[in-house]
Design an enzyme around this catalytic site. Sequence first.
Site, PDB file in Angstrom:
ATOM      1  N   PHE A  17       8.470  14.755  46.568  1.00  0.00           N
ATOM      2  CA  PHE A  17       8.581  15.402  47.879  1.00  0.00           C
ATOM      3  C   PHE A  17       7.392  16.319  48.201  1.00  0.00           C
ATOM      4  O   PHE A  17       7.486  17.186  49.058  1.00  0.00           O
ATOM      5  CB  PHE A  17       9.885  16.223  48.009  1.00  0.00           C
ATOM      6  CG  PHE A  17      11.102  15.489  47.544  1.00  0.00           C
ATOM      7  CD1 PHE A  17      11.520  14.337  48.190  1.00  0.00           C
ATOM      8  CD2 PHE A  17      11.814  15.928  46.439  1.00  0.00           C
ATOM      9  CE1 PHE A  17      12.641  13.643  47.751  1.00  0.00           C
ATOM     10  CE2 PHE A  17      12.938  15.252  45.999  1.00  0.00           C
ATOM     11  CZ  PHE A  17      13.354  14.104  46.656  1.00  0.00           C
ATOM     12  N   LYS A  20       2.507  13.281  48.309  1.00  0.00           N
ATOM     13  CA  LYS A  20       1.396  12.616  47.611  1.00  0.00           C
ATOM     14  C   LYS A  20       1.022  11.300  48.283  1.00  0.00           C
ATOM     15  O   LYS A  20      -0.149  11.025  48.522  1.00  0.00           O
ATOM     16  CB  LYS A  20       1.755  12.351  46.140  1.00  0.00           C
ATOM     17  CG  LYS A  20       2.115  13.605  45.360  1.00  0.00           C
ATOM     18  CD  LYS A  20       2.451  13.277  43.910  1.00  0.00           C
ATOM     19  CE  LYS A  20       3.626  12.328  43.758  1.00  0.00           C
ATOM     20  NZ  LYS A  20       4.884  12.863  44.359  1.00  0.00           N
ATOM     21  N   ASP A  87      -0.822   3.896  44.056  1.00  0.00           N
ATOM     22  CA  ASP A  87       0.288   4.819  44.291  1.00  0.00           C
ATOM     23  C   ASP A  87       1.256   4.783  43.111  1.00  0.00           C
ATOM     24  O   ASP A  87       1.333   3.791  42.388  1.00  0.00           O
ATOM     25  CB  ASP A  87       1.018   4.435  45.583  1.00  0.00           C
ATOM     26  CG  ASP A  87       1.940   5.552  46.073  1.00  0.00           C
ATOM     27  OD1 ASP A  87       1.624   6.734  45.831  1.00  0.00           O
ATOM     28  OD2 ASP A  87       2.962   5.234  46.702  1.00  0.00           O
ATOM     29  N   GLU A  88       2.000   5.872  42.926  1.00  0.00           N
ATOM     30  CA  GLU A  88       3.009   5.973  41.866  1.00  0.00           C
ATOM     31  C   GLU A  88       2.417   5.649  40.494  1.00  0.00           C
ATOM     32  O   GLU A  88       2.934   4.819  39.730  1.00  0.00           O
ATOM     33  CB  GLU A  88       4.210   5.057  42.171  1.00  0.00           C
ATOM     34  CG  GLU A  88       4.872   5.336  43.517  1.00  0.00           C
ATOM     35  CD  GLU A  88       5.662   6.649  43.558  1.00  0.00           C
ATOM     36  OE1 GLU A  88       5.710   7.368  42.542  1.00  0.00           O
ATOM     37  OE2 GLU A  88       6.214   6.957  44.623  1.00  0.00           O
ATOM     38  N   CYS A 144      10.764  24.375  47.421  1.00  0.00           N
ATOM     39  CA  CYS A 144      11.972  24.528  46.614  1.00  0.00           C
ATOM     40  C   CYS A 144      13.218  24.421  47.504  1.00  0.00           C
ATOM     41  O   CYS A 144      13.334  25.121  48.513  1.00  0.00           O
ATOM     42  CB  CYS A 144      11.970  25.864  45.884  1.00  0.00           C
ATOM     43  SG  CYS A 144      13.493  26.138  44.935  1.00  0.00           S
ATOM     44  N   CYS A 189      11.230  25.265  42.534  1.00  0.00           N
ATOM     45  CA  CYS A 189      10.199  26.185  42.061  1.00  0.00           C
ATOM     46  C   CYS A 189      10.440  26.468  40.579  1.00  0.00           C
ATOM     47  O   CYS A 189      11.407  26.015  39.988  1.00  0.00           O
ATOM     48  CB  CYS A 189      10.223  27.482  42.862  1.00  0.00           C
ATOM     49  SG  CYS A 189      11.650  28.520  42.473  1.00  0.00           S
TER      50      CYS A 189
HETATM   51 ZN   LIG Z   1      13.201  28.311  44.141  1.00  0.00          ZN
END
Ligand SMILES: [Zn+2]
Length: 195
Positions: A17, A20, A87-88, A144, A189
Amino acid sequence: MDDGGGGRLEVIAGPMFAGKTEELVRRVHRARIARRGVLVVGHALDTRSGPGRVASHSGLELPSRSVRSAQEVPGLVEAGTELVAVDEAQFFGPELVDVVTALADAGLVVVVAGLSVTFDGRPFAPLPALMAVAESVTKLTAVCAVCGRDAAFHVRLGGVRAGRPGGDADALAPAAGHVGGTESYEARCRRHRAG
Ligand SMILES: [Zn+2]
C-alpha cells in the site's frame, strides 16, 4: 543498446500500500513519452491483476509479460528495448539480482519495484540486495491504518488479532487492498506493527 554507459538500476521499495507499482507505472509512462522501448515484466505468481498486466492498488495498469523465473527475463529483451520494468520483485527470489545487474551492465535502464519487508517485519529478499547495488533507491512508506503515521511495515490481520488490545475494531476491518486468498493486510507504523 549502447556500450553500457547508460545502464542503471533503479529500485522502488516499501511495504504494501505504499504506491510502489504506481511509481513504476509512472516511470514507464515517462519512458514511453520519450519513445524509449519498454519491457514490463510481472511474475506469474502475482495473481492480483491476472496474467498479462501489472496493476496498482489505485487502478493504474500496464500490459506486461508474465514469467515464472528471473532467468526468463533476458530472453524477453528485444532490439530497441531500453527500459526493463520488473514489478513484485519479491516473487523472483535472489536470482533476480544477477539478472538485473547483467541487464544494467549491458546498458539498459532497469526499474525494479517490490516489497522490502515481510508481513512480520523482516527484510524481504531480494530487495535488500537490489537496494545495495542500485544507482537509485526510492523507499516509499504507506499510511498506518491505526494512527496515520508513515508506515514502513504491513501486517497480516489474522496474525495480530489475538494480541491486539480491545476497542480497535477499525484495525480489524478488511483492508481496502485485499490481496489473495482470505487474508487481508494493513499498513502499519513502527509502533503499531506488533499486536
Ligand atoms: Zn501507527
